[in-house]
Design an enzyme around this catalytic site. Structure first.
Site, PDB file in Angstrom:
ATOM      1  N   LYS A  92       0.666  -1.333  -0.190  1.00 44.15           N
ATOM      2  CA  LYS A  92       0.732   0.063   0.223  1.00 44.15           C
ATOM      3  C   LYS A  92       0.915   1.239   0.701  1.00 44.15           C
ATOM      4  O   LYS A  92       2.242   1.152   0.277  1.00 44.15           O
ATOM      5  CB  LYS A  92      -0.913  -0.025   1.331  1.00 44.15           C
ATOM      6  CG  LYS A  92      -2.347   0.835   1.010  1.00 44.15           C
ATOM      7  CD  LYS A  92      -3.255  -0.143   1.110  1.00 44.15           C
ATOM      8  CE  LYS A  92      -4.867   1.313   0.628  1.00 44.15           C
ATOM      9  NZ  LYS A  92      -5.847   0.175   0.182  1.00 44.15           N
ATOM     10  N   VAL A 193     -26.382   2.742   0.234  1.00 45.86           N
ATOM     11  CA  VAL A 193     -25.693   1.890  -1.788  1.00 45.86           C
ATOM     12  C   VAL A 193     -25.545   3.331  -2.709  1.00 45.86           C
ATOM     13  O   VAL A 193     -25.913   3.904  -3.107  1.00 45.86           O
ATOM     14  CB  VAL A 193     -27.430   2.104  -1.870  1.00 45.86           C
ATOM     15  CG1 VAL A 193     -28.226   0.842  -0.936  1.00 45.86           C
ATOM     16  CG2 VAL A 193     -28.073   3.901  -1.143  1.00 45.86           C
ATOM     17  N   VAL A 196     -20.581   0.338  -4.528  1.00 50.28           N
ATOM     18  CA  VAL A 196     -20.969  -1.098  -4.605  1.00 50.28           C
ATOM     19  C   VAL A 196     -22.917  -1.776  -3.909  1.00 50.28           C
ATOM     20  O   VAL A 196     -22.903  -2.311  -4.379  1.00 50.28           O
ATOM     21  CB  VAL A 196     -19.931  -1.500  -3.575  1.00 50.28           C
ATOM     22  CG1 VAL A 196     -19.919  -3.119  -3.251  1.00 50.28           C
ATOM     23  CG2 VAL A 196     -18.628  -0.951  -4.248  1.00 50.28           C
ATOM     24  N   GLY A 197     -23.015  -1.380  -3.581  1.00 45.13           N
ATOM     25  CA  GLY A 197     -23.955  -1.545  -2.054  1.00 45.13           C
ATOM     26  C   GLY A 197     -25.110  -0.873  -3.707  1.00 45.13           C
ATOM     27  O   GLY A 197     -26.442  -1.954  -3.461  1.00 45.13           O
TER      28      GLY A 197
HETATM   29  N1  LIG Z   1     -15.959   0.312  -4.740  1.00 46.31           N
HETATM   30  C1  LIG Z   1     -14.626  -0.886  -4.375  1.00 46.31           C
HETATM   31  O1  LIG Z   1     -14.445  -1.393  -5.231  1.00 46.31           O
HETATM   32  C2  LIG Z   1     -14.610  -1.283  -3.164  1.00 46.31           C
HETATM   33  C3  LIG Z   1     -13.448  -2.264  -3.207  1.00 46.31           C
HETATM   34  C4  LIG Z   1     -13.107  -2.835  -2.121  1.00 46.31           C
HETATM   35  C5  LIG Z   1     -14.051  -2.333  -0.701  1.00 46.31           C
HETATM   36  N2  LIG Z   1     -14.949  -1.110  -0.748  1.00 46.31           N
HETATM   37  C6  LIG Z   1     -15.260  -0.721   0.316  1.00 46.31           C
HETATM   38  O2  LIG Z   1     -16.915  -0.835   0.549  1.00 46.31           O
HETATM   39  C7  LIG Z   1     -16.960  -0.003   0.861  1.00 46.31           C
HETATM   40  C8  LIG Z   1     -18.029   1.162  -0.208  1.00 46.31           C
HETATM   41  O3  LIG Z   1     -17.506   2.007  -1.001  1.00 46.31           O
HETATM   42  P1  LIG Z   1     -18.250   2.408  -2.325  1.00 46.31           P
HETATM   43  O4  LIG Z   1     -17.201   2.251  -3.303  1.00 46.31           O
HETATM   44  O5  LIG Z   1     -19.170   1.535  -2.891  1.00 46.31           O
HETATM   45  O6  LIG Z   1     -18.251   3.987  -2.001  1.00 46.31           O
HETATM   46  P2  LIG Z   1     -19.610   5.032  -1.690  1.00 46.31           P
HETATM   47  O7  LIG Z   1     -17.998   6.432  -1.592  1.00 46.31           O
HETATM   48  O8  LIG Z   1     -20.086   4.733  -3.563  1.00 46.31           O
HETATM   49  O9  LIG Z   1     -20.497   4.637  -1.530  1.00 46.31           O
HETATM   50  C9  LIG Z   1     -20.436   4.420  -0.062  1.00 46.31           C
HETATM   51  C10 LIG Z   1     -22.196   5.091   0.532  1.00 46.31           C
HETATM   52  O10 LIG Z   1     -22.274   4.929   1.741  1.00 46.31           O
HETATM   53  C11 LIG Z   1     -23.062   6.447   2.692  1.00 46.31           C
HETATM   54  N3  LIG Z   1     -22.626   6.438   3.551  1.00 46.31           N
HETATM   55  C12 LIG Z   1     -21.917   6.784   4.369  1.00 46.31           C
HETATM   56  N4  LIG Z   1     -21.846   6.934   5.886  1.00 46.31           N
HETATM   57  C13 LIG Z   1     -22.981   6.112   6.063  1.00 46.31           C
HETATM   58  C14 LIG Z   1     -23.843   5.680   7.206  1.00 46.31           C
HETATM   59  N5  LIG Z   1     -23.851   6.198   8.366  1.00 46.31           N
HETATM   60  N6  LIG Z   1     -25.121   5.059   7.429  1.00 46.31           N
HETATM   61  C15 LIG Z   1     -25.591   4.370   5.446  1.00 46.31           C
HETATM   62  N7  LIG Z   1     -25.216   4.954   4.530  1.00 46.31           N
HETATM   63  C16 LIG Z   1     -23.886   5.669   4.609  1.00 46.31           C
HETATM   64  C17 LIG Z   1     -23.001   7.240   1.298  1.00 46.31           C
HETATM   65  O11 LIG Z   1     -23.939   7.838   1.232  1.00 46.31           O
HETATM   66  C18 LIG Z   1     -23.007   6.372  -0.457  1.00 46.31           C
HETATM   67  O12 LIG Z   1     -23.880   6.512  -0.757  1.00 46.31           O
HETATM   68  C19 LIG Z   1     -16.491   1.033   1.944  1.00 46.31           C
HETATM   69  O13 LIG Z   1     -16.023   0.772   2.467  1.00 46.31           O
HETATM   70  C20 LIG Z   1     -14.826   0.929  -0.081  1.00 46.31           C
HETATM   71  O14 LIG Z   1     -13.836   0.967   1.286  1.00 46.31           O
HETATM   72  C21 LIG Z   1     -15.187  -0.924  -2.429  1.00 46.31           C
END
Ligand SMILES: NC(=O)c1ccc[n+]([C@@H]2O[C@H](COP(=O)([O-])OP(=O)(O)OC[C@H]3O[C@@H](n4cnc5c(N)ncnc54)[C@H](O)[C@@H]3O)[C@@H](O)[C@H]2O)c1
Length: 378
Positions: A92, A193, A196-197
């Protein structure tokens, strides 16, 4: 594997002490006076191949804080890559600064040259504060940058296969717990959401599951409901975790599973994308509390490994179908971890750690990638 929370970085540790206690193969401090770049690259392990992991661009208060973070995060990548079964070690990097104020093409080019100097021992990708466009720039001075845009031959948005991998983990947990690899008729709660969500919601609905979501962003909910009007919306994440769920999928920030949430949770399974979900590990930690409550926990660093699998495929000339086939293995790896946890009477988090450690101990290094040419803008 004990990872500090993203938002709970140690602030008072001395850099010398941190380095002397670290079990990392190599830590490189980078300074480019022309652009002001200050970065640290940490290669934790190359036992299974070149170390891969993202570059975080963050305004750390002190150098020691940045060092603590990069040591911690790179170690986590070794476990993630090992348990995901990809031929890569863990690494990293952090760039110290405000990404909104300090980022420039020249600085990213300078950073790329440092990555290049490691000749493939470390392959970088995106993380907090860096994105696909930045990786395109970094990739102009090093061959060892993945997660670039499709136009540059990269794999693009990694959330596509991250969400697919989380869904495979969920199916494996369903197989383990309910004897069928499907969430048909099950109620799945998704907290967050975003990229990823929202894709995960689509996978669950496509499999015949029911989805209830919570997000702090009204726009994220509106966007999702436009696509899937049938989803239920909880008032808040707190309300969501208190609902009757079959699966809870934390897909927002780290630290999603604190004591209060675990006590409130009415779900058979926890399986989500968020990194560092467990607030505490070890005896009496969150993983044990989940087990005591009869909740099957799918380790986050295993089920969210689709992103790094997608990104690492880019090193061989990105092929979506090949990468997707590799991510499908998250199903088998999750079942292996859950079976092993049951057989050894330990938590799934501990079982995943043991599997990763055994793979690293037995691993043979793969040859480094060939040396590329590099661009120069100085
Ligand atoms: N994108 C990837 O490929 C990837 C890979 C591995 C891990 N992750 C992990 O997955 C998670 C989501 O990643 P992402 O890329 O979708 O991020 P993102 O920023 O696109 O989405 C995160 C969502 O969570 C919401 N959020 C923030 N705080 C919140 C809370 N307290 N309650 C409810 N919703 C809340 C935000 O409004 C946003 O819509 C992160 O922890 C990230 O580190 C992502």
């Amino acid at each position: 594997m004990t990872l500090a929370q993203d938002d709970a970085r140690p602030k008072t540790l001395d850099a010398g002490e941190l380095l002397s206690q670290a079990d990392h193969e190599q830590v490189v401090s980078c300074h480019d006076p022309g652009t002001g770049l200050r970065a640290i690259i940490a290669v934790h392990s190359t036992a299974l191949g070149s170390a891969i992991g993202g570059t975080r661009f963050y305004p750390y208060a002190t150098y020691a804080e940045a060092l603590a973070d990069v040591l911690n995060l790179s170690r986590g990548m070794s476990y993630k890559n090992a348990v995901a079964g990809i031929p890569h070690g863990g690494g990293k990097a952090v760039i110290i600064g405000d990404p909104n104020a300090d980022k420039s093409p020249a600085l990213l080019h300078a950073y790329g040259r440092f990555v290049q100097s490691l000749a493939g021992r470390y392959v970088t990708a995106a993380d907090v504060g860096t994105n696909v466009a930045d990786l395109d720039l970094i990739g102009e001075t090093t061959e060892f940058a993945a997660g670039r845009s499709v136009e540059r031959g990269g794999c693009g948005d990694s959330s596509v296969l991250t969400s697919y991998g989380v869904f495979q983990g969920m199916r494996a947990a369903a197989q383990f717990l309910w004897g069928t690899p499907s969430v048909t008729g099950r109620r799945v709660g998704i907290a967050g959401v975003g990229k990823v969500g929202r894709l995960l919601a689509g996978h669950v609905l496509g499999d015949g599951g029911r989805v209830v979501v919570a997000d702090v962003s009204p726009e994220a909910i509106t966007q999702l409901r436009e696509q899937h009007p049938e989803i239920e919306v909880a008032e808040s994440t707190e309300h969501l975790t208190a609902m009757d769920l079959d699966v809870y999928a934390p897909c927002a920030l780290g630290g999603a599973l604190d004591d209060r949430t675990v006590e409130a949770l009415h779900a058979g399974v926890v399986c989500g994308a968020a990194n560092n979900q467990l607030v505490s590990e070890g005896p009496g930690g969150t993983a044990e509390r989940l087990a005591q409550r009869g909740i099957t926990y799918c380790p986050d660093f295993l089920v969210n490994s689709g992103g790094v699998i997608q990104v690492s495929d880019e090193l061989h000339g990105f092929d979506f179908d090949r990468a997707k086939a590799k991510v499908s293995a998250v199903f088998d790896h999750t079942l292996e971890v859950l079976d092993s946890a049951r057989d050894q009477a330990i938590t799934p988090a501990a079982a995943a750690d043991r599997i990763a450690e055994a793979r690293m101990a037995a691993g043979m290094p793969t040859p480094w990638l060939p040396n590329p040419g590099s661009a120069d803008d100085r």
